[in-house]
Design a protein around this motif. Structure first.
Motif, PDB file in Angstrom:
ATOM      1  N   TYR A  63      -2.250  -3.267  -3.429  1.00 40.86           N
ATOM      2  CA  TYR A  63      -2.004  -2.454  -4.625  1.00 40.86           C
ATOM      3  C   TYR A  63      -0.906  -1.427  -4.371  1.00 40.86           C
ATOM      4  CZ  TYR A  63      -2.369   1.267  -8.011  1.00 40.86           C
ATOM      5  OH  TYR A  63      -2.048   2.212  -8.941  1.00 40.86           O
ATOM      6  N   ARG A  65      -6.911  -5.296  -0.166  1.00 32.84           N
ATOM      7  CA  ARG A  65      -6.714  -5.048  -1.605  1.00 32.84           C
ATOM      8  C   ARG A  65      -6.016  -3.709  -1.840  1.00 32.84           C
ATOM      9  NH1 ARG A  65     -11.911  -7.433  -1.985  1.00 32.84           N
ATOM     10  NH2 ARG A  65     -12.934  -5.391  -2.190  1.00 32.84           N
ATOM     11  N   ILE A  66      -6.429  -2.694  -1.088  1.00 31.82           N
ATOM     12  CA  ILE A  66      -5.815  -1.367  -1.246  1.00 31.82           C
ATOM     13  C   ILE A  66      -4.353  -1.406  -0.842  1.00 31.82           C
ATOM     14  CG2 ILE A  66      -5.819   0.996  -0.368  1.00 31.82           C
ATOM     15  CD1 ILE A  66      -8.891   0.739  -0.142  1.00 31.82           C
TER      16      ILE A  66
END
Length: 308
Positions: free
Chosen positions: A193, A189-190
């Motif tokens: 992003y 997810r990081i």
């Protein structure tokens, strides 16, 4: 070093090269080089792919698979990345030296190739623009998701107003010495992003995460300092071969302002594409578009070796 991904099938699995070799740079640094595709066909045009910060040859898997049928595709690991040993010398001059070494090791004297660079790979091509080895071998250039200066100041990694606080915080994040650790759901997810568009497919995110997380943290840190101080604006004006620029509109690391500055400064810009919703990892997020642009540059500008 082991191949920096666990993918064993699908479009993002690293293809098996037809040939592997080591190129030796000006300072003795050794670079892992792979040649894919039609290595024995003298009529096959050459394409050289230079990856970006924290990546490796595995980053170009989709382009290699599509181009290898009728091209000679040359990829290499930037020093300290992938299978190229780390070097204490990290600089834009070193990047240019390394590219010249790869071109000399894989192309015949005077043979032209289309050169493609993503992120730090694009900066590599810009840094080499005045070099004799570059000019002897570059038929055309494709710059993907890259810039020539003010990388930290222009980054959109943090949702803050531009200024010193944002620049300082961004520098701390990009220059962190912290280990990335295993690829977990949170890590994916990081990474998504920070480096990819919101619509990126899970397979794309997974492929990027495995490649980036395989980069040694000291290598990541050392090159972050080079990128922090990057100033290649003068070299852009010396990039005189036909050059095309591609960027994603959702790129937080090298946002479209960089691409527009490149287009304005390039002496021979032959095209510019802004991809809606695509992030920083354009060759993985928009593989067909990037491959199509490479093929178009080859068709228009590639020069077949003499005697063919």
């Amino acid at each position: 070093m082991s191949r920096p991904t666990r993918e064993v099938s699908g479009p993002y699995a690293p293809p098996v090269p037809a040939r592997e070799l080591t190129a030796v740079s000006a300072d003795g640094a050794r670079l892992h080089v792979e040649v894919h595709g039609a290595v024995d066909d003298p009529a096959a045009p050459a394409v050289v792919l230079a990856h970006g910060w924290t990546c490796s040859t595995a980053f170009w898997a989709a382009q290699i698979r599509e181009l290898a049928a009728d091209h000679r595709v040359i990829v290499y690991d930037q020093r300290g990345h992938g299978r190229s040993p780390a070097s204490p010398a990290c600089s834009t001059d070193g990047l240019a030296d390394d590219l010249e070494a790869v071109l000399a090791a894989t192309l015949a004297p005077g043979e032209k190739a289309v050169l493609v660079g993503h992120s730090m790979g694009g900066m590599t091509l810009i840094a080499a623009s005045e070099r004799a080895g570059f000019r002897a071998h570059a038929a055309a250039v494709l710059l993907c998701s890259t810039g020539s200066s003010r990388l930290v100041a222009e980054s959109l990694l943090l949702p803050m107003r531009a200024g010193r606080p944002r620049t300082w915080l961004t520098k701390q994040i990009l220059g962190s010495r912290a280990p990335l650790g295993p690829v977990t759901p949170l890590a994916r997810r990081i990474l998504k992003y920070g480096t990819m568009g919101p619509g990126s497919a899970p397979a794309m995110v997974e492929a990027c995460a495995r490649i980036v997380h395989a980069c040694p943290r000291q290598v990541r840190y050392s090159w972050s300092k080079v990128l922090d101080l990057l100033d290649l604006d003068h070299a852009v004006r010396e990039l005189r071969v036909p050059t095309e620029v591609v960027v994603g509109t959702a790129d937080r690391l090298t946002p479209a302002v960089h691409a527009r500055s490149l287009v304005a400064a390039l002496p021979h810009c032959v095209g510019s594409t802004e991809l809606p919703g695509i992030g920083h990892m354009t060759p993985i997020e928009a593989p067909d578009l990037v491959t199509t642009r490479i093929r178009a540059l080859v068709a228009t500008y590639a020069v077949i070796k003499e005697g063919v």
